[in-house]
Design a protein around this motif. Structure first.
Motif, PDB file in Angstrom:
ATOM      1  N   CYS B 226      46.262  71.436  90.160  1.00 47.80           N
ATOM      2  CA  CYS B 226      46.951  71.051  91.404  1.00 47.80           C
ATOM      3  C   CYS B 226      47.524  69.645  91.213  1.00 47.80           C
ATOM      4  O   CYS B 226      46.844  68.782  90.657  1.00 47.80           O
ATOM      5  N   PRO B 227      48.739  69.441  91.675  1.00 45.24           N
ATOM      6  CA  PRO B 227      49.317  68.108  91.531  1.00 45.24           C
ATOM      7  C   PRO B 227      48.508  67.091  92.337  1.00 45.24           C
ATOM      8  O   PRO B 227      48.006  67.411  93.424  1.00 45.24           O
ATOM      9  N   ARG B 228      48.348  65.909  91.798  1.00 47.88           N
ATOM     10  CA  ARG B 228      47.696  64.828  92.537  1.00 47.88           C
ATOM     11  C   ARG B 228      48.066  63.512  91.861  1.00 47.88           C
ATOM     12  O   ARG B 228      48.470  63.507  90.694  1.00 47.88           O
ATOM     13  N   GLN B 229      47.889  62.421  92.568  1.00 48.40           N
ATOM     14  CA  GLN B 229      47.966  61.117  91.930  1.00 48.40           C
ATOM     15  C   GLN B 229      46.617  60.882  91.261  1.00 48.40           C
ATOM     16  O   GLN B 229      45.575  60.937  91.925  1.00 48.40           O
ATOM     17  N   GLN B 230      46.616  60.678  89.925  1.00 43.83           N
ATOM     18  CA  GLN B 230      45.350  60.514  89.207  1.00 43.83           C
ATOM     19  C   GLN B 230      44.607  59.284  89.742  1.00 43.83           C
ATOM     20  O   GLN B 230      45.188  58.220  89.890  1.00 43.83           O
ATOM     21  N   PRO B 231      43.301  59.427  90.048  1.00 41.28           N
ATOM     22  CA  PRO B 231      42.554  58.291  90.583  1.00 41.28           C
ATOM     23  C   PRO B 231      42.366  57.201  89.526  1.00 41.28           C
ATOM     24  O   PRO B 231      42.458  57.476  88.324  1.00 41.28           O
ATOM     25  N   PHE B 232      42.077  55.996  90.000  1.00 40.52           N
ATOM     26  CA  PHE B 232      41.818  54.877  89.094  1.00 40.52           C
ATOM     27  C   PHE B 232      40.660  55.234  88.169  1.00 40.52           C
ATOM     28  O   PHE B 232      39.624  55.707  88.619  1.00 40.52           O
ATOM     29  N   GLY B 233      40.836  55.027  86.876  1.00 38.80           N
ATOM     30  CA  GLY B 233      39.763  55.312  85.922  1.00 38.80           C
ATOM     31  C   GLY B 233      39.929  56.647  85.235  1.00 38.80           C
ATOM     32  O   GLY B 233      39.266  56.917  84.240  1.00 38.80           O
ATOM     33  N   ALA B 234      40.809  57.507  85.758  1.00 37.37           N
ATOM     34  CA  ALA B 234      41.045  58.804  85.115  1.00 37.37           C
ATOM     35  C   ALA B 234      42.256  58.693  84.201  1.00 37.37           C
ATOM     36  O   ALA B 234      43.181  57.934  84.485  1.00 37.37           O
ATOM     37  N   GLY B 235      42.271  59.444  83.105  1.00 31.71           N
ATOM     38  CA  GLY B 235      43.433  59.493  82.225  1.00 31.71           C
ATOM     39  C   GLY B 235      44.623  60.108  82.933  1.00 31.71           C
ATOM     40  O   GLY B 235      44.493  60.679  84.025  1.00 31.71           O
ATOM     41  N   SER B 236      45.790  60.020  82.284  1.00 31.92           N
ATOM     42  CA  SER B 236      47.023  60.432  82.964  1.00 31.92           C
ATOM     43  C   SER B 236      47.239  61.934  82.955  1.00 31.92           C
ATOM     44  O   SER B 236      47.977  62.467  83.771  1.00 31.92           O
ATOM     45  N   ASP B 237      46.587  62.658  82.043  1.00 30.27           N
ATOM     46  CA  ASP B 237      46.795  64.103  81.995  1.00 30.27           C
ATOM     47  C   ASP B 237      46.105  64.756  83.190  1.00 30.27           C
ATOM     48  O   ASP B 237      45.014  64.323  83.596  1.00 30.27           O
ATOM     49  N   PRO B 238      46.719  65.802  83.759  1.00 26.97           N
ATOM     50  CA  PRO B 238      46.082  66.457  84.932  1.00 26.97           C
ATOM     51  C   PRO B 238      44.699  67.029  84.631  1.00 26.97           C
ATOM     52  O   PRO B 238      43.916  67.265  85.563  1.00 26.97           O
ATOM     53  N   SER B 239      44.372  67.254  83.331  1.00 23.90           N
ATOM     54  CA  SER B 239      43.037  67.780  83.011  1.00 23.90           C
ATOM     55  C   SER B 239      41.990  66.672  82.956  1.00 23.90           C
ATOM     56  O   SER B 239      40.815  66.949  82.725  1.00 23.90           O
ATOM     57  N   ASN B 240      42.418  65.433  83.163  1.00 29.34           N
ATOM     58  CA  ASN B 240      41.486  64.287  83.125  1.00 29.34           C
ATOM     59  C   ASN B 240      40.862  64.027  84.488  1.00 29.34           C
ATOM     60  O   ASN B 240      41.474  64.262  85.535  1.00 29.34           O
ATOM     61  N   ILE B 241      39.639  63.491  84.432  1.00 26.75           N
ATOM     62  CA  ILE B 241      38.929  63.035  85.627  1.00 26.75           C
ATOM     63  C   ILE B 241      38.371  61.636  85.324  1.00 26.75           C
ATOM     64  O   ILE B 241      38.408  61.197  84.183  1.00 26.75           O
ATOM     65  N   VAL B 242      37.844  60.990  86.341  1.00 24.90           N
ATOM     66  CA  VAL B 242      37.039  59.797  86.099  1.00 24.90           C
ATOM     67  C   VAL B 242      35.779  60.280  85.370  1.00 24.90           C
ATOM     68  O   VAL B 242      35.204  61.312  85.747  1.00 24.90           O
ATOM     69  N   ASP B 243      35.376  59.565  84.320  1.00 31.41           N
ATOM     70  CA  ASP B 243      34.266  60.035  83.472  1.00 31.41           C
ATOM     71  C   ASP B 243      33.074  60.527  84.297  1.00 31.41           C
ATOM     72  O   ASP B 243      32.711  59.922  85.303  1.00 31.41           O
ATOM     73  N   ALA B 244      32.484  61.618  83.815  1.00 33.30           N
ATOM     74  CA  ALA B 244      31.347  62.222  84.513  1.00 33.30           C
ATOM     75  C   ALA B 244      30.412  62.827  83.474  1.00 33.30           C
ATOM     76  O   ALA B 244      30.784  63.001  82.315  1.00 33.30           O
ATOM     77  N   GLY B 245      29.197  63.155  83.880  1.00 39.19           N
ATOM     78  CA  GLY B 245      28.251  63.828  82.990  1.00 39.19           C
ATOM     79  C   GLY B 245      28.692  65.264  82.760  1.00 39.19           C
ATOM     80  O   GLY B 245      29.186  65.924  83.675  1.00 39.19           O
ATOM     81  N   TYR B 246      28.520  65.735  81.524  1.00 38.58           N
ATOM     82  CA  TYR B 246      28.865  67.124  81.188  1.00 38.58           C
ATOM     83  C   TYR B 246      27.585  67.952  81.126  1.00 38.58           C
ATOM     84  O   TYR B 246      26.726  67.679  80.284  1.00 38.58           O
ATOM     85  N   PRO B 247      27.472  69.009  81.912  1.00 39.55           N
ATOM     86  CA  PRO B 247      26.338  69.917  81.696  1.00 39.55           C
ATOM     87  C   PRO B 247      26.508  70.709  80.399  1.00 39.55           C
ATOM     88  O   PRO B 247      27.622  70.976  79.968  1.00 39.55           O
ATOM     89  N   TYR B 248      25.382  71.090  79.801  1.00 40.24           N
ATOM     90  CA  TYR B 248      25.342  72.051  78.677  1.00 40.24           C
ATOM     91  C   TYR B 248      25.957  73.356  79.188  1.00 40.24           C
ATOM     92  O   TYR B 248      25.601  73.837  80.262  1.00 40.24           O
ATOM     93  N   GLY B 249      26.911  73.895  78.445  1.00 43.65           N
ATOM     94  CA  GLY B 249      27.571  75.139  78.864  1.00 43.65           C
ATOM     95  C   GLY B 249      28.835  74.940  79.671  1.00 43.65           C
ATOM     96  O   GLY B 249      29.532  75.900  79.990  1.00 43.65           O
ATOM     97  N   SER B 250      29.132  73.679  80.019  1.00 43.96           N
ATOM     98  CA  SER B 250      30.319  73.447  80.848  1.00 43.96           C
ATOM     99  C   SER B 250      31.592  73.676  80.040  1.00 43.96           C
ATOM    100  O   SER B 250      31.619  73.553  78.819  1.00 43.96           O
ATOM    101  N   ILE B 251      32.661  74.037  80.770  1.00 43.77           N
ATOM    102  CA  ILE B 251      33.945  74.381  80.148  1.00 43.77           C
ATOM    103  C   ILE B 251      34.971  73.326  80.520  1.00 43.77           C
ATOM    104  O   ILE B 251      35.236  73.098  81.706  1.00 43.77           O
ATOM    105  N   GLN B 252      35.534  72.676  79.508  1.00 40.70           N
ATOM    106  CA  GLN B 252      36.619  71.726  79.745  1.00 40.70           C
ATOM    107  C   GLN B 252      37.871  72.265  79.063  1.00 40.70           C
ATOM    108  O   GLN B 252      37.784  73.036  78.111  1.00 40.70           O
ATOM    109  N   VAL B 253      39.036  71.860  79.558  1.00 37.01           N
ATOM    110  CA  VAL B 253      40.287  72.401  79.035  1.00 37.01           C
ATOM    111  C   VAL B 253      41.282  71.255  78.828  1.00 37.01           C
ATOM    112  O   VAL B 253      42.173  71.035  79.649  1.00 37.01           O
TER     113      VAL B 253
END
Lengths: 81, 324
Positions: B226-253
């Motif tokens: 979904c289009p959004r203005q990337q929040p402060f601390g997140a990379g510029s690609d839409p698949s980026n978020i502000v850093d977070a913990g990754y669970p075992y088994g989680s799926i990133q793209v």
């Protein structure tokens, strides 16, 4: 003359050349010795050499460059003397 | 009791049940990727089910046993050869001192487990004998095996005997097309509705890069966020978020192109949106996927995930009862 198959030892992507701009390790009709490299398989970010376990003449490669391969798949046919 | 490595295979390491409790400080679980087959191998040779074993990925090693031993091979279809003679998988077999054990190609599945009665004797690091390759600790000198390595094994337990067999119905299934059940979240809402639906419709192919850290898949349609203005601390690609913990088994793209399922040697956090998490009951299935095997992702809810976990526990209990 008897023909022997060279089988792929592991799954991945098969390469016939050591790097994109160099000639192939072996071509159809070339002779091959035991332990000679006939190609590479890329998997898990590593390149593994595929070595011939037989000596003879390569009749033809059955698998093309950059083709996906699976364990036991025939890569080339070799004519033994 | 010792084993000499003649040829190491592609990536053969010491693994056990894993290193639980340090993910918060960046140290992953590690341990056998297919925990079911790992336990089966130990039970076959009379070990504690959590003893350290050898995990072989895609290509088996060649080993010389310096002492008499009882071993068992489980998981992928990788038939052992004792001095060149084919032996059984899924069965405790006797190996004589001096014998060379090699393996046929991995005909199906991606990870074989070799248990030796007495277990592989390497130091316990943070509660586990598992190798963590990226961290270069645990297992045998913190790395996969190399030719010439000599491994020590513990004293064989009283219950070790050749001939104990894994019933066929209790072997790990090794299909080339696998269904992986996924619970959506935590960033599933970042996908457009149409794209989220396509993720579950498409058939995905295991990429050759897939390893203990992450399983990468390709050949599905690219995902749209979904289009959004990337929040402060997140990379510029839409698949980026502000850093977070990754669970075992989680799926990133990353970039919306190729989904990566984090497995037991994964990093514990970072800046990619996790669109869902593979349920714990299905993580062993991933371990047995060769490159070019196919997966479909199936959306499930928490109740289904918990029921699957209970089913898996029951299957483990059946395994323990059968190999007692």
């Amino acid at each position: 003359m008897p023909q022997v198959e060279i089988q792929c030892p592991l799954p991945g992507t098969f390469y016939r050349k050591p790097s994109p701009d160099t000639p192939a390790f072996k071509n159809d009709g070339d002779s091959v010795a035991i332990g000679e490299v006939i190609g590479l398989v890329e998997v898990m970010k590593q390149f593994s050499e595929v070595q011939s376990e037989i000596a003879g003449r390569i009749v033809r490669f059955v698998v093309g460059n950059e083709a996906p391969v699976e364990p036991g798949q025939v890569l080339a046919l070799v004519e033994t003397a | 009791m010792a084993i000499e490595v003649i040829k190491p295979g592609l990536a053969t390491t010491v693994q056990d049940a894993g290193r639980v409790g340090y993910y918060n400080v960046g140290i992953p679980l590690s341990g056998a990727l297919d925990q079911y087959s790992f336990r089966a191998a130990n039970l076959l040779v009379g070990n504690d089910e959590n003893a350290a074993v050898l995990e072989c990925s895609l290509l088996g090693p060649e080993l010389r046993f310096l002492d008499d031993a009882i071993i068992a091979v489980t998981g992928s279809t990788m038939t052992p050869k004792l001095d060149g003679t084919l032996a059984a998988t899924g069965e405790a077999i006797a190996v004589r001192a001096g014998a060379v054990v090699s393996f046929d190609f991995m005909r199906a599945g991606a990870r074989a487990y070799i248990a030796v009665a007495g277990g592989i004797d390497v130091p316990v690091v943070l509660g586990s004998r598992s190798t963590y390759g990226l961290g270069a600790f645990g297992g045998f000198l913190g790395r996969k095996f190399a030719a010439g390595d000599v491994l020590k094994t513990g004293p064989a337990p009283a219950g070790a005997r050749a001939g104990r067999r894994l019933p066929a119905e209790l072997a790990m299934p090794l299909p080339k097309e696998v269904e992986l059940r996924v619970m959506p979240g935590l960033y599933y809402h970042r996908l457009t509705e149409a794209s989220a639906a396509r993720f579950f419709e498409d058939t995905w192919t295991v990429a050759p890069e897939a390893d203990r850290i992450g399983y990468r898949y390709r050949n599905g349609r690219p995902l749209e966020f979904c289009p959004r203005q990337q929040p402060f601390g997140a990379g510029s690609d839409p698949s980026n978020i502000v850093d977070a913990g990754y669970p075992y088994g989680s799926i990133q793209v990353p970039g919306g192109v190729e989904p990566i399922i984090l497995h037991r040697d994964a990093v514990s956090g970072g800046g990619y949106a996790m669109i869902g998490t593979v349920i714990s009951a299905d993580m062993d299935r991933i371990a047995q996927m060769q490159p070019n095997y196919k997966a479909r992702f199936v959306k499930v809810d928490l109740d289904t995930a918990l029921a699957a976990r209970a089913d898996r526990q029951q299957r483990l209990d059946q395994l323990r009862a059968a190999l007692r």
